[in-house]
Design an enzyme around this catalytic site. Structure first.
Site, PDB file in Angstrom:
ATOM      1  N   ASP A  43       0.846  -1.203   0.000  1.00 35.57           N
ATOM      2  CA  ASP A  43       0.000   0.000   0.000  1.00 35.57           C
ATOM      3  C   ASP A  43       0.881   1.251   0.000  1.00 35.57           C
ATOM      4  OD1 ASP A  43       0.925  -0.093   2.593  1.00 35.57           O
ATOM      5  OD2 ASP A  43      -1.059  -0.114   3.541  1.00 35.57           O
ATOM      6  N   SER A  44       2.201   1.060   0.078  1.00 36.10           N
ATOM      7  CA  SER A  44       3.144   2.165  -0.115  1.00 36.10           C
ATOM      8  C   SER A  44       3.025   2.734  -1.528  1.00 36.10           C
ATOM      9  CB  SER A  44       4.584   1.693   0.156  1.00 36.10           C
ATOM     10  OG  SER A  44       4.877   0.541  -0.599  1.00 36.10           O
ATOM     11  N   ASP A  82      -0.906  -6.388  -1.082  1.00 32.17           N
ATOM     12  CA  ASP A  82      -1.148  -5.831   0.258  1.00 32.17           C
ATOM     13  C   ASP A  82      -2.639  -5.527   0.417  1.00 32.17           C
ATOM     14  OD1 ASP A  82      -0.282  -4.975   2.702  1.00 32.17           O
ATOM     15  OD2 ASP A  82       0.776  -3.199   1.975  1.00 32.17           O
ATOM     16  N   LYS A 112      -0.762  -9.718   2.020  1.00 29.38           N
ATOM     17  CA  LYS A 112      -0.148  -9.237   3.263  1.00 29.38           C
ATOM     18  C   LYS A 112      -1.203  -8.497   4.064  1.00 29.38           C
ATOM     19  CE  LYS A 112       2.850  -5.675   3.634  1.00 29.38           C
ATOM     20  NZ  LYS A 112       2.136  -4.810   4.611  1.00 29.38           N
ATOM     21  N   GLU A 114      -1.760  -6.265   7.729  1.00 31.48           N
ATOM     22  CA  GLU A 114      -1.160  -5.602   8.899  1.00 31.48           C
ATOM     23  C   GLU A 114      -1.896  -5.984  10.180  1.00 31.48           C
ATOM     24  OE1 GLU A 114      -0.755  -1.372   8.746  1.00 31.48           O
ATOM     25  OE2 GLU A 114       0.403  -1.430   6.887  1.00 31.48           O
ATOM     26  N   GLU A 178       8.634  -4.204  10.973  1.00 31.91           N
ATOM     27  CA  GLU A 178       8.951  -2.846  10.511  1.00 31.91           C
ATOM     28  C   GLU A 178       9.313  -1.924  11.673  1.00 31.91           C
ATOM     29  OE1 GLU A 178       6.314  -1.166   7.597  1.00 31.91           O
ATOM     30  OE2 GLU A 178       7.238   0.811   7.732  1.00 31.91           O
TER      31      GLU A 178
HETATM   32  O1  KIV Z   1       3.445  -1.204   1.771  1.00 31.44           O
HETATM   33  C1  KIV Z   1       4.619  -1.603   1.803  1.00 31.44           C
HETATM   34  O2  KIV Z   1       5.414  -1.355   0.899  1.00 31.44           O
HETATM   35  C2  KIV Z   1       5.036  -2.374   2.960  1.00 31.44           C
HETATM   36  C3  KIV Z   1       6.482  -2.731   3.069  1.00 31.44           C
HETATM   37  C4  KIV Z   1       7.278  -1.548   3.398  1.00 31.44           C
HETATM   38  C5  KIV Z   1       6.707  -3.850   3.996  1.00 31.44           C
HETATM   39  O3  KIV Z   1       4.247  -2.679   3.782  1.00 31.44           O
END
Ligand code: KIV
Length: 260
Positions: A43-44, A82, A112, A114, A178
């Site tokens: 989600d970055s 994510d 992924k 959180e 993280e």
């Molecule tokens: O969203 C992302 O890129 C992440 C990584 C930094 C682990 O969660």
């Protein structure tokens, strides 16, 4: 194609491995060709590609769009999608449906998630969807955490360790650690059978992940945990300035780039 079983075998062998975020087709092709075994459509993407102030506005449709592009570029690498903010927090059903969409419509091989979503992880693993967990600094909780702060310092270390152990028991195949002290990263890595993936969690994790824009030097203000291995921001500025100068001087296009 890399699978979750390869990653767990690498941990057992003590073999460390790199992971990178990817958000588009050409980057996925390049990273895949370079042998990066796991591509995370994080989600970055919100901050790095879409210009959002943080991760919270990123939608399922946006993550799906970028996951599809990355999946088209990855031949060997495992693609992890994510789960964005509010795609799983309201109900178990939301979480199951949206994880399913990342696999079915996005072409990801894993998702992924959180935080301490134990019921959701159990359910997804039951139906055959591999889950990468994420503890420590979880950006979707940035307001609850009071900012992008290092987690697990002092007495708070035990809580992060307990969370990691619970997530492994729930069935996660790997876990992102993280922004936490290197000693805690080492302790969690030594306590789990599944691979730990560090980002600002010290050198003892089984894998390390970086945001591709940070690695390439595309960000104006990269976080402390990121290392730039190139300076593409400068290189792109140099290239477009050279192009503009040639257009203004009338030297582009020359004969070589023109049709007769
Ligand atoms: O969203 C992302 O890129 C992440 C990584 C930094 C682990 O969660």
């Amino acid at each position: 194609m890399i699978t979750i079983h390869d990653l767990c075998a690498w941990k057992a062998e003590g073999r460390r491995f790199p992971i990178l975020t990817a958000y588009d087709f050409p980057t996925a092709q390049i990273l895949d060709g370079a042998g990066i075994p796991v591509l995370l459509v994080g989600d970055s993407v919100g901050r790095n590609v879409l210009g959002y102030a943080n991760e919270l506005p990123v939608t399922m449709e946006e993550i799906l769009h970028h996951t599809r592009a990355v999946a088209r570029g990855a031949e060997r690498a495992m693609v992890v999608g994510d789960m964005p903010f509010m795609s799983f927090q309201a109900s178990l059903q939301d979480g199951v449906r949206n994880a399913g969409r990342l696999i079915k419509e996005g072409g990801a091989q894993a998702v992924k998630i959180e935080g301490l979503q134990l019921d959701l992880i159990h359910r997804l693993v039951d139906i055959g969807i591999p889950v990468m967990a994420h503890v420590g600094l979880t950006p979707q909780s940035v307001y609850g955490l009071g900012g992008y702060k290092v987690q697990g310092r002092g007495e708070a270390a035990q809580k992060v360790l307990d969370q990691a152990v619970s997530l492994e028991k729930a069935g996660a195949f790997a876990i992102v650690l993280e922004a936490m002290p290197a000693e805690l990263g080492q302790e969690i890595t030594g306590s789990l059978q599944i691979p730990t993936i560090g980002i600002g969690a010290g050198p003892h994790c089984d894998a390390q992940v970086l945001v591709i824009n940070d690695l390439l030097g595309l960000n104006e203000k990269p976080p402390k945990l990121a290392k730039a291995y190139a300076n593409l921001r400068e290189e792109i500025a140099r290239a477009v300035t050279a192009f503009a100068a040639e257009v203004e001087a009338g030297t582009f296009p020359d004969e070589e780039h023109s049709y007769s």
